[in-house]
Motif scaffolding. Structure first.
Motif, mmCIF file in Angstrom:
data_model
loop_
_atom_site.group_PDB
_atom_site.id
_atom_site.type_symbol
_atom_site.label_atom_id
_atom_site.label_comp_id
_atom_site.label_asym_id
_atom_site.label_seq_id
_atom_site.Cartn_x
_atom_site.Cartn_y
_atom_site.Cartn_z
ATOM 1 N N LEU A 274 5.357 -5.303 -13.200
ATOM 2 C CA LEU A 274 5.623 -4.269 -12.152
ATOM 3 C C LEU A 274 6.848 -4.131 -12.056
ATOM 4 C CD1 LEU A 274 4.925 -2.933 -9.481
ATOM 5 C CD2 LEU A 274 5.079 -5.137 -8.213
ATOM 6 N N ASP A 275 8.065 -5.318 -12.186
ATOM 7 C CA ASP A 275 9.625 -5.081 -12.098
ATOM 8 C C ASP A 275 9.734 -4.369 -13.428
ATOM 9 O OD1 ASP A 275 9.810 -6.698 -10.222
ATOM 10 O OD2 ASP A 275 10.105 -8.611 -11.401
ATOM 11 N N ALA B 21 1.214 9.711 -6.465
ATOM 12 C CA ALA B 21 0.802 9.751 -7.894
ATOM 13 C C ALA B 21 1.117 8.657 -8.762
ATOM 14 C CB ALA B 21 1.625 11.025 -8.460
ATOM 15 N N LEU B 22 2.119 7.898 -8.447
ATOM 16 C CA LEU B 22 2.457 6.368 -9.237
ATOM 17 C C LEU B 22 1.282 5.457 -8.749
ATOM 18 C CD1 LEU B 22 4.548 5.185 -11.094
ATOM 19 C CD2 LEU B 22 5.685 4.236 -8.827
ATOM 20 N N ILE B 23 0.749 5.436 -7.660
ATOM 21 C CA ILE B 23 0.049 4.179 -7.505
ATOM 22 C C ILE B 23 -1.567 4.927 -7.201
ATOM 23 C CG2 ILE B 23 1.571 2.667 -6.411
ATOM 24 C CD1 ILE B 23 0.817 3.595 -3.549
ATOM 25 N N GLY B 24 -1.711 6.170 -7.597
ATOM 26 C CA GLY B 24 -3.004 6.490 -7.496
ATOM 27 C C GLY B 24 -3.732 6.824 -6.222
ATOM 28 N N VAL B 25 -3.182 7.193 -5.347
ATOM 29 C CA VAL B 25 -3.622 7.453 -3.997
ATOM 30 C C VAL B 25 -3.407 8.731 -3.454
ATOM 31 C CG1 VAL B 25 -3.529 4.721 -3.145
ATOM 32 C CG2 VAL B 25 -1.683 6.440 -2.476
ATOM 33 N N HIS B 26 -4.150 9.177 -2.362
ATOM 34 C CA HIS B 26 -3.450 10.431 -1.698
ATOM 35 C C HIS B 26 -2.369 10.270 -0.936
ATOM 36 C CE1 HIS B 26 -4.097 14.008 0.979
ATOM 37 N NE2 HIS B 26 -4.859 14.380 -0.106
ATOM 38 N N GLN B 27 -1.762 11.557 -0.702
ATOM 39 C CA GLN B 27 -0.370 11.342 -0.124
ATOM 40 C C GLN B 27 -0.551 10.775 1.490
ATOM 41 O OE1 GLN B 27 1.768 15.005 -0.004
ATOM 42 N NE2 GLN B 27 1.074 15.498 -2.379
ATOM 43 N N ALA B 28 -1.633 11.123 1.984
ATOM 44 C CA ALA B 28 -2.000 11.051 3.246
ATOM 45 C C ALA B 28 -2.115 9.176 3.391
ATOM 46 C CB ALA B 28 -3.121 11.273 3.959
ATOM 47 N N THR B 29 -2.583 8.507 2.470
ATOM 48 C CA THR B 29 -2.394 6.982 2.192
ATOM 49 C C THR B 29 -1.057 6.525 2.529
ATOM 50 O OG1 THR B 29 -4.529 7.253 1.182
ATOM 51 C CG2 THR B 29 -3.245 5.105 1.073
ATOM 52 N N THR C 191 11.047 12.746 3.524
ATOM 53 C CA THR C 191 10.712 11.447 3.389
ATOM 54 C C THR C 191 10.921 10.639 1.967
ATOM 55 O OG1 THR C 191 9.136 11.573 5.410
ATOM 56 C CG2 THR C 191 8.877 9.527 4.061
ATOM 57 N N LYS C 192 11.692 9.681 1.948
ATOM 58 C CA LYS C 192 11.847 9.095 0.735
ATOM 59 C C LYS C 192 11.580 7.717 0.904
ATOM 60 C CE LYS C 192 14.243 12.663 -1.538
ATOM 61 N NZ LYS C 192 13.911 12.961 -2.766
ATOM 62 N N ILE C 193 11.009 6.927 -0.032
ATOM 63 C CA ILE C 193 10.730 5.779 -0.160
ATOM 64 C C ILE C 193 11.594 4.939 -1.129
ATOM 65 C CG2 ILE C 193 8.799 3.876 -0.794
ATOM 66 C CD1 ILE C 193 7.629 7.104 0.539
ATOM 67 N N PRO C 194 12.449 3.755 -0.785
ATOM 68 C CA PRO C 194 13.210 3.372 -1.845
ATOM 69 C C PRO C 194 12.175 2.445 -2.632
ATOM 70 C CG PRO C 194 13.846 2.908 0.403
ATOM 71 C CD PRO C 194 12.719 3.462 0.656
ATOM 72 N N ARG C 195 12.924 2.332 -4.171
ATOM 73 C CA ARG C 195 12.275 1.450 -4.917
ATOM 74 C C ARG C 195 12.032 0.114 -4.619
ATOM 75 N NH1 ARG C 195 15.481 1.491 -10.240
ATOM 76 N NH2 ARG C 195 16.828 0.140 -9.163
ATOM 77 N N THR C 196 12.844 -0.219 -3.828
ATOM 78 C CA THR C 196 12.723 -1.998 -3.365
ATOM 79 C C THR C 196 11.624 -2.132 -2.570
ATOM 80 O OG1 THR C 196 14.610 -1.485 -1.966
ATOM 81 C CG2 THR C 196 15.066 -2.355 -3.894
ATOM 82 N N ALA C 197 11.566 -1.179 -1.511
ATOM 83 C CA ALA C 197 10.586 -0.717 -0.524
ATOM 84 C C ALA C 197 9.157 -0.934 -1.403
ATOM 85 C CB ALA C 197 10.617 0.132 0.546
ATOM 86 N N LEU C 198 9.023 -0.015 -2.434
ATOM 87 C CA LEU C 198 7.795 0.444 -3.042
ATOM 88 C C LEU C 198 7.275 -0.856 -3.609
ATOM 89 C CD1 LEU C 198 5.383 1.807 -4.067
ATOM 90 C CD2 LEU C 198 6.880 2.864 -5.911
ATOM 91 N N LEU D 174 3.757 -3.141 -3.047
ATOM 92 C CA LEU D 174 2.939 -3.274 -4.069
ATOM 93 C C LEU D 174 2.779 -5.015 -4.013
ATOM 94 C CD1 LEU D 174 3.858 -0.846 -6.730
ATOM 95 C CD2 LEU D 174 2.017 -0.731 -5.348
ATOM 96 N N ARG D 175 3.915 -5.371 -4.129
ATOM 97 C CA ARG D 175 3.614 -7.174 -3.979
ATOM 98 C C ARG D 175 2.730 -7.741 -2.876
ATOM 99 N NH1 ARG D 175 9.094 -6.694 -5.791
ATOM 100 N NH2 ARG D 175 9.174 -7.490 -8.078
ATOM 101 N N GLY D 176 2.942 -7.126 -1.757
ATOM 102 C CA GLY D 176 2.271 -7.275 -0.501
ATOM 103 C C GLY D 176 0.581 -6.999 -0.833
ATOM 104 N N GLU D 177 0.568 -5.933 -1.159
ATOM 105 C CA GLU D 177 -0.940 -5.383 -1.602
ATOM 106 C C GLU D 177 -1.557 -6.262 -2.494
ATOM 107 O OE1 GLU D 177 -2.729 -2.745 -0.199
ATOM 108 O OE2 GLU D 177 -1.151 -3.009 1.465
ATOM 109 N N ALA D 178 -1.020 -6.808 -3.500
ATOM 110 C CA ALA D 178 -1.312 -7.556 -4.674
ATOM 111 C C ALA D 178 -1.801 -8.945 -4.113
ATOM 112 C CB ALA D 178 -0.470 -7.916 -5.929
ATOM 113 N N GLU D 179 -0.736 -9.478 -3.163
ATOM 114 C CA GLU D 179 -1.024 -10.854 -2.627
ATOM 115 C C GLU D 179 -2.477 -10.568 -1.694
ATOM 116 O OE1 GLU D 179 2.434 -12.031 -0.678
ATOM 117 O OE2 GLU D 179 3.472 -12.079 -2.514
ATOM 118 N N THR D 180 -2.431 -9.630 -0.987
ATOM 119 C CA THR D 180 -3.561 -9.597 0.072
ATOM 120 C C THR D 180 -4.865 -9.357 -0.842
ATOM 121 O OG1 THR D 180 -2.222 -8.248 1.581
ATOM 122 C CG2 THR D 180 -4.597 -7.834 1.860
#
Length: 77
Positions: A7-8, A25-33, A58-65, A69-75
């Motif tokens: 991931l890093d 597009a990067l994580i394979g979900v709809h924009q609404a998600t 709306t911008k998402i910082p790389r560190t926030a992504l 993703l780490r939080g979703e993996a842990e869940t």
């Protein structure tokens, strides 16, 4: 190679901040998600403007992504 190292490596190739369509597009979900994750506070973002303009800026910082993703993996584990 552990999943976090992979991931890093992928995230290091990205710009400092991404748009919602790029993240979707990067994580394979709809924009609404992605917008729902932002609204729920699970994904940090910065926005400018108001109404429809706010959504387009709306911008998402790389560190926030990476954190998201780490939080979703842990869940999922």
């Amino acid at each position: 190679m552990p999943a976090s190292d992979a991931l890093d490596a992928v995230l290091d190739e990205l710009k400092d901040s991404l748009t919602v369509p790029e993240v979707a597009a990067l994580i394979g979900v709809h924009q609404a998600t992605v917008y729902r994750a932002v609204k729920a506070g699970r994904l940090r973002s910065t926005s400018r403007g108001g109404g429809q303009l706010r959504r387009t800026l709306t911008k998402i910082p790389r560190t926030a992504l990476a954190d998201y993703l780490r939080g979703e993996a842990e869940t999922a584990a």
